[in-house]
Design a protein around this motif. Structure first.
Motif, short mmCIF file in Angstrom:
data_model
loop_
_atom_site.label_atom_id
_atom_site.label_comp_id
_atom_site.label_asym_id
_atom_site.label_seq_id
_atom_site.Cartn_x
_atom_site.Cartn_y
_atom_site.Cartn_z
N ALA A 71 0.84 -1.20 0.00
CA ALA A 71 0.00 0.00 0.00
C ALA A 71 0.87 1.25 0.00
CB ALA A 71 -0.94 0.00 1.21
N ALA A 72 1.91 1.26 0.81
CA ALA A 72 2.81 2.41 0.87
C ALA A 72 3.49 2.65 -0.47
CB ALA A 72 3.86 2.19 1.97
N THR A 73 3.94 1.58 -1.09
CA THR A 73 4.58 1.70 -2.40
C THR A 73 3.60 2.27 -3.43
OG1 THR A 73 6.03 -0.16 -1.87
CG2 THR A 73 5.81 0.42 -4.21
N ALA A 127 1.99 9.49 -5.61
CA ALA A 127 2.50 10.81 -5.23
C ALA A 127 3.57 11.28 -6.22
CB ALA A 127 3.05 10.78 -3.81
N THR A 128 4.39 10.35 -6.67
CA THR A 128 5.41 10.69 -7.67
C THR A 128 4.75 11.09 -8.99
OG1 THR A 128 6.98 9.15 -6.67
CG2 THR A 128 7.41 9.81 -8.95
N TYR A 129 3.77 10.32 -9.40
CA TYR A 129 3.05 10.61 -10.64
C TYR A 129 2.35 11.97 -10.58
CZ TYR A 129 -0.51 10.26 -14.28
OH TYR A 129 -1.31 10.51 -15.36
N LEU A 130 1.78 12.29 -9.42
CA LEU A 130 1.05 13.55 -9.25
C LEU A 130 1.98 14.73 -8.92
CD1 LEU A 130 -2.05 12.28 -7.24
CD2 LEU A 130 -1.92 12.87 -9.68
N VAL A 186 4.90 10.34 4.11
CA VAL A 186 6.01 9.53 4.67
C VAL A 186 5.83 9.36 6.17
CG1 VAL A 186 8.50 9.50 5.10
CG2 VAL A 186 7.63 10.04 2.81
N LEU A 187 5.41 10.40 6.86
CA LEU A 187 5.17 10.28 8.30
C LEU A 187 4.06 9.27 8.59
CD1 LEU A 187 5.74 11.16 11.19
CD2 LEU A 187 4.13 13.05 10.85
N ALA A 188 2.95 9.36 7.86
CA ALA A 188 1.84 8.42 8.08
C ALA A 188 2.27 6.98 7.79
CB ALA A 188 0.65 8.81 7.20
N ILE A 189 2.99 6.78 6.71
CA ILE A 189 3.46 5.44 6.35
C ILE A 189 4.42 4.91 7.41
CG2 ILE A 189 4.96 4.21 4.72
CD1 ILE A 189 3.64 6.03 2.51
N THR A 190 5.31 5.75 7.87
CA THR A 190 6.28 5.34 8.89
C THR A 190 5.59 4.92 10.18
OG1 THR A 190 7.94 6.84 7.94
CG2 THR A 190 8.29 6.12 10.21
N VAL A 191 4.59 5.65 10.59
CA VAL A 191 3.87 5.32 11.83
C VAL A 191 3.18 3.96 11.70
CG1 VAL A 191 1.94 6.00 13.30
CG2 VAL A 191 3.61 7.70 12.59
N VAL A 192 2.54 3.70 10.56
CA VAL A 192 1.86 2.42 10.37
C VAL A 192 2.85 1.27 10.36
CG1 VAL A 192 0.48 1.04 8.76
CG2 VAL A 192 -0.10 3.44 9.15
N ILE A 218 -5.46 10.44 6.20
CA ILE A 218 -4.44 11.40 5.78
C ILE A 218 -4.21 11.31 4.28
CG2 ILE A 218 -1.94 11.88 5.88
CD1 ILE A 218 -2.15 11.19 8.91
N GLY A 219 -4.15 10.08 3.76
CA GLY A 219 -3.96 9.91 2.32
C GLY A 219 -5.06 10.57 1.51
#
Length: 112
Positions: free
Chosen positions: A32-34, A40-43, A54-60, A106-107
Motif C-alpha cells: 500500500a505504501a509503495t 504521489a510521484t506521478y502527481l 512519509v510520516l503516516a506510512i512510517t507510523v503504520v 491522511i492519504g
C-alpha cells in the motif's frame, strides 16, 4: 564505536527482513505504501504532502513491527492461551488498525 553502530543497523535491518518475510500484514502495508508513493510521484506532490505521507506510512509500519515483536515474544514466553495475553495482543493489533485508518484518512486529505 563505528562498529557498534554498524552492528546496531545490521540487527535492525535483519529484524525488518524477518518481518517482511514472515508477516503478511506488513507485506500488505508495504505494498500500500509503495502504491501511494508511486501515485504521489506521478502527481508530482509538493514537499509538505510528501512529508505528511512519509510520516503516516512510517507510523503504520512502525506500529506493525511493534505488534509483530509483541506477538513473537508472547509465543516464546507464554505459549499457552491466556485471556489477559489475548487482550494484550488484540490491543496491540488495534494500535495497528488505528494507525492504518489514520494513514488512510491522511492519504485522502493529501490527495484532495
Amino acid at each position: 564505536m563505528i562498529q557498534t553502530w554498524i552492528t546496531k543497523f545490521a540487527v535492525a535491518f535483519r529484524g525488518l527482513g524477518i518481518s517482511l518475510r514472515d508477516q503478511s500484514s506488513l507485506q500488505v502495508h508495504v505494498l500500500a505504501a509503495t502504491s501511494v508513493l508511486t501515485l504521489a510521484t506521478y502527481l508530482d506532490f509538493e514537499l509538505w504532502r510528501w512529508a505528511v505521507l512519509v510520516l503516516a506510512i512510517t507510523v503504520v509500519i512502525a506500529a506493525e513491527l511493534m505488534n509483530t515483536a509483541i506477538e513473537r515474544l508472547v509465543r516464546v514466553l507464554h505459549a499457552q492461551r491466556h485471556p489477559e495475553i489475548g487482550d494484550a495482543l488484540d490491543t496491540a493489533a488495534s494500535a495497528v488498525l488505528v494507525t492504518a485508518i489514520g494513514a488512510a484518512v491522511i492519504g485522502v486529505i493529501v490527495l484532495l
